[in-house]
Design a protein around this motif. Structure first.
Motif, PDB file in Angstrom:
ATOM      1  N   VAL A  16      13.474 -16.972  13.935  1.00 12.31           N
ATOM      2  CA  VAL A  16      13.888 -16.548  15.095  1.00 12.31           C
ATOM      3  C   VAL A  16      14.990 -15.394  14.507  1.00 12.31           C
ATOM      4  CG1 VAL A  16      15.505 -17.242  16.982  1.00 12.31           C
ATOM      5  CG2 VAL A  16      13.466 -18.637  16.351  1.00 12.31           C
ATOM      6  N   ALA A  17      15.616 -15.636  13.572  1.00  8.37           N
ATOM      7  CA  ALA A  17      16.705 -14.894  13.100  1.00  8.37           C
ATOM      8  C   ALA A  17      16.128 -13.457  12.682  1.00  8.37           C
ATOM      9  CB  ALA A  17      17.472 -15.588  11.834  1.00  8.37           C
ATOM     10  N   TYR A  18      14.874 -13.454  12.293  1.00  8.80           N
ATOM     11  CA  TYR A  18      14.309 -12.345  11.857  1.00  8.80           C
ATOM     12  C   TYR A  18      13.683 -11.364  13.010  1.00  8.80           C
ATOM     13  CZ  TYR A  18      10.902  -8.932   9.354  1.00  8.80           C
ATOM     14  OH  TYR A  18      10.395  -8.061   8.923  1.00  8.80           O
ATOM     15  N   ARG A  19      13.353 -12.119  14.174  1.00  8.37           N
ATOM     16  CA  ARG A  19      12.986 -11.343  15.291  1.00  8.37           C
ATOM     17  C   ARG A  19      13.549  -9.855  15.476  1.00  8.37           C
ATOM     18  NH1 ARG A  19      11.078 -16.064  19.252  1.00  8.37           N
ATOM     19  NH2 ARG A  19       9.458 -16.891  18.287  1.00  8.37           N
ATOM     20  N   PRO A  20      14.875  -9.988  15.827  1.00  9.54           N
ATOM     21  CA  PRO A  20      15.448  -8.734  16.338  1.00  9.54           C
ATOM     22  C   PRO A  20      15.317  -7.757  14.972  1.00  9.54           C
ATOM     23  CG  PRO A  20      17.167 -10.270  16.268  1.00  9.54           C
ATOM     24  CD  PRO A  20      15.829 -11.160  15.848  1.00  9.54           C
ATOM     25  N   PHE A  21      15.422  -8.312  13.879  1.00 14.93           N
ATOM     26  CA  PHE A  21      15.271  -7.373  12.672  1.00 14.93           C
ATOM     27  C   PHE A  21      13.886  -6.607  12.717  1.00 14.93           C
ATOM     28  CE2 PHE A  21      14.583  -6.469   8.102  1.00 14.93           C
ATOM     29  CZ  PHE A  21      15.950  -6.007   7.862  1.00 14.93           C
ATOM     30  N   GLY A  22      13.107  -7.601  12.910  1.00 13.79           N
ATOM     31  CA  GLY A  22      11.693  -6.991  12.807  1.00 13.79           C
ATOM     32  C   GLY A  22      11.305  -6.292  13.722  1.00 13.79           C
ATOM     33  N   LEU A  23      12.108  -6.274  14.913  1.00 11.23           N
ATOM     34  CA  LEU A  23      11.510  -5.241  16.397  1.00 11.23           C
ATOM     35  C   LEU A  23      12.298  -4.189  16.004  1.00 11.23           C
ATOM     36  CD1 LEU A  23      10.595  -5.016  19.363  1.00 11.23           C
ATOM     37  CD2 LEU A  23      13.186  -5.831  19.838  1.00 11.23           C
ATOM     38  N   ILE A  24      13.295  -3.800  15.391  1.00 10.69           N
ATOM     39  CA  ILE A  24      13.948  -2.717  14.986  1.00 10.69           C
ATOM     40  C   ILE A  24      13.120  -1.870  13.958  1.00 10.69           C
ATOM     41  CG2 ILE A  24      16.161  -1.679  14.046  1.00 10.69           C
ATOM     42  CD1 ILE A  24      17.780  -3.748  15.621  1.00 10.69           C
ATOM     43  N   SER A  25      12.756  -2.690  12.946  1.00  7.00           N
ATOM     44  CA  SER A  25      11.885  -2.151  11.845  1.00  7.00           C
ATOM     45  C   SER A  25      10.475  -1.716  12.491  1.00  7.00           C
ATOM     46  CB  SER A  25      12.073  -2.775  10.741  1.00  7.00           C
ATOM     47  OG  SER A  25      10.863  -4.051  10.987  1.00  7.00           O
ATOM     48  N   GLY A  26       9.848  -2.537  13.365  1.00  3.92           N
ATOM     49  CA  GLY A  26       8.763  -2.216  13.930  1.00  3.92           C
ATOM     50  C   GLY A  26       8.999  -0.800  14.814  1.00  3.92           C
ATOM     51  N   ILE A  27       9.870  -0.510  15.382  1.00  4.67           N
ATOM     52  CA  ILE A  27      10.153   0.561  16.141  1.00  4.67           C
ATOM     53  C   ILE A  27      10.344   1.910  15.169  1.00  4.67           C
ATOM     54  CG2 ILE A  27      11.700   1.749  17.695  1.00  4.67           C
ATOM     55  CD1 ILE A  27      12.287  -0.746  19.170  1.00  4.67           C
ATOM     56  N   ALA A  28      11.265   1.478  14.223  1.00  5.85           N
ATOM     57  CA  ALA A  28      11.505   2.569  13.218  1.00  5.85           C
ATOM     58  C   ALA A  28      10.071   2.971  12.660  1.00  5.85           C
ATOM     59  CB  ALA A  28      12.369   2.306  12.185  1.00  5.85           C
ATOM     60  N   GLY A  29       9.302   2.049  12.114  1.00  2.00           N
ATOM     61  CA  GLY A  29       7.956   2.081  11.550  1.00  2.00           C
ATOM     62  C   GLY A  29       6.838   3.093  12.524  1.00  2.00           C
ATOM     63  N   GLY A  30       7.033   2.916  13.804  1.00  2.00           N
ATOM     64  CA  GLY A  30       6.170   3.663  14.560  1.00  2.00           C
ATOM     65  C   GLY A  30       6.691   5.290  14.576  1.00  2.00           C
TER      66      GLY A  30
END
Length: 99
Positions: A16-30
């Motif tokens: 759960v703590a990683y979700r916001p981090f993963g979301l931001i890195s996913g957008i950056a990755g795109g």
């Protein structure tokens, strides 16, 4: 006493703590993948922009090859950013987010 139960809740908390981090890195990755693909396309093609599937002047073969290349670039960039983000998260928290 079952020692696995607290770890399971700890793992859930880390996910759960990683979700916001993963979301931001996913957008950056795109965004990064888009830039990388454009650079790759400019190096292998005479055209400035890659053809789009809705442009009728390009044959099926070219459209599908472009889509395959774009998918491969996106997949590699996304995997690299996801893995790097998970490693950074582990350094900061001591927990791997996917376990």
């Amino acid at each position: 006493m079952d020692r696995r139960a607290p770890q399971v809740s700890s793992n859930k908390a880390m996910k759960v703590a990683y979700r916001p981090f993963g979301l931001i890195s996913g957008i950056a990755g795109g965004l990064v993948a888009s830039v990388v693909f454009k650079q790759v396309w400019r190096r292998i093609s005479d055209e400035e922009d890659a053809p789009d599937a809705l442009q009728s002047e390009y044959p099926w073969r070219k459209i599908l090859l472009v889509a395959a290349l774009q998918g491969a670039v996106y997949g590699v960039v996304k995997a690299a950013i996801d893995r790097g983000g998970a490693k950074a998260f582990q350094r900061w928290t001591g927990e791997w987010p996917g376990d």
